[in-house]
Enzyme design. Structure first.
Site: not given
Ligand code: HH2
Length: 301
Positions: A244, A279
């Site tokens: 991210k 994840r």
């Protein structure tokens, strides 16, 4: 039928150390929470995802990537047909179904690894479960579609309730919190209550603080550092920092595909601070990171 990793593969002495931990059943497999962190591999069948958009859009490529992630050590495959990156546009139910259902059907036919559907639409979740998905991952924390909780209850599958502030379209416009962790916990607690009121069993509820969803760099770091306070709500915790943008920011502006080392650091922090499921895009690497971080965590108990 391809076999994924054993649900519980830690040595017997580790099992004994956590024998009081509850277990979680996903797709008929029983996982002992806190004995080993589960690795969820990300499979985006989208043209526009922030990290891998367009790569696995073609059916064959998506199925091949899913099978490769299982070989690399994924415990769960999370299939998504709509990007949630900041500023992304929603897609129609029909479009999303077209992208995900054939991939779910084929992976369900060829492997016993549980499949999760990453969607905020109840109809997509419903069709995905009929096609073989064994878990629902909703980035709106059950607030995006009033029927989602009932769908999860009807199929009796685990459901991930994720915290988000705003919508993917507007969530990164100056997100602000009076009290970050308390607000996240309140949102997640309400989501869990909403789920149970619709008939979802408590043991099927998984919480996620939603890294990057209406959060600044400082918010993301504080969440990772204080995950234990969210884990204290005593639900299994899923965390998704993989590649991210906060990792790019901290490492001098690296693009998503060069954020593997930064992701490894974030995943280690997640595991040491209480994540039960991580994840990730880079399954092989993060499965190894999880093995080491899990061993360190066990040594401290
Ligand atoms: N992050 C993304 C999507 N789904 N689900 C959960 N539970 N937690 C997350 O942190 C999470 C999520 C965004 O990542 P990605 O799927 O790689 O990108 P995109 O939304 O652009 O497809």
């Amino acid at each position: 039928m391809r076999k994924g990793p054993e649900p519980f593969s830690s040595p017997p002495h580790a099992a004994a150390a956590f024998q009081n931990s509850p277990s979680m059943i996903i797709g008929g497999k029983s996982y002992l929470i806190s004995s080993r962190t589960l690795v969820m591999g990300i499979l985006n069948t989208t043209p526009d995802s922030f990290s891998d958009g367009g790569l696995f859009q073609v059916h064959e490529a998506a199925v091949a990537r899913g099978l490769a992630m299982i070989e690399e050590g994924a415990d769960i495959i999370d299939i998504g047909g709509e990007s949630t990156r900041p500023g992304s546009d929603p897609v129609s139910v029909e479009e999303e179904l077209e992208r995900v259902i054939p991939v779910i059907e084929e992976l369900h036919r060829t492997t016993d690894t549980p499949i999760s559907i990453d969607t905020s639409k109840a109809r997509v979740a419903d069709e995905a479960c009929k096609a073989g998905a064994a878990m629902i991952n909703d980035i709106t924390g059950l607030r995006g579609d009033a029927d989602m909780a009932a769908v999860a209850a009807r199929h009796g599958v685990p459901v991930v309730i994720m915290h988000i502030k705003g919508t993917p379209r507007d969530m990164q416009r100056e997100p602000y919190y009076e009290s970050l962790i308390e607000e996240i916990c309140a949102f997640l607690r309400e989501g869990a209550e909403l789920a149970m009121a619709a008939g979802v069993k408590r043991e099927n509820i998984i919480l996620d603080p939603g890294i990057g969803f209406g959060k600044t760099l400082a918010h993301n770091l504080e969440i990772l550092a204080r995950l234990g306070e969210i884990r204290a709500m005593e639900y299994p915790l899923l965390v998704g920092p993989s590649r991210k943008s906060f990792i790019g920011t901290l490492t001098g502006g690296l693009p998503p595909e060069q954020r593997v080392e930064g992701t490894a650091a974030a995943i280690t922090a997640c595991i040491l601070n209480g994540a039960d499921i991580v994840r990730v895009h880079d399954v092989r690497e993060m499965a190894r990171v999880a093995q080491v971080a899990d061993a360190i965590k066990r040594a401290g108990r």
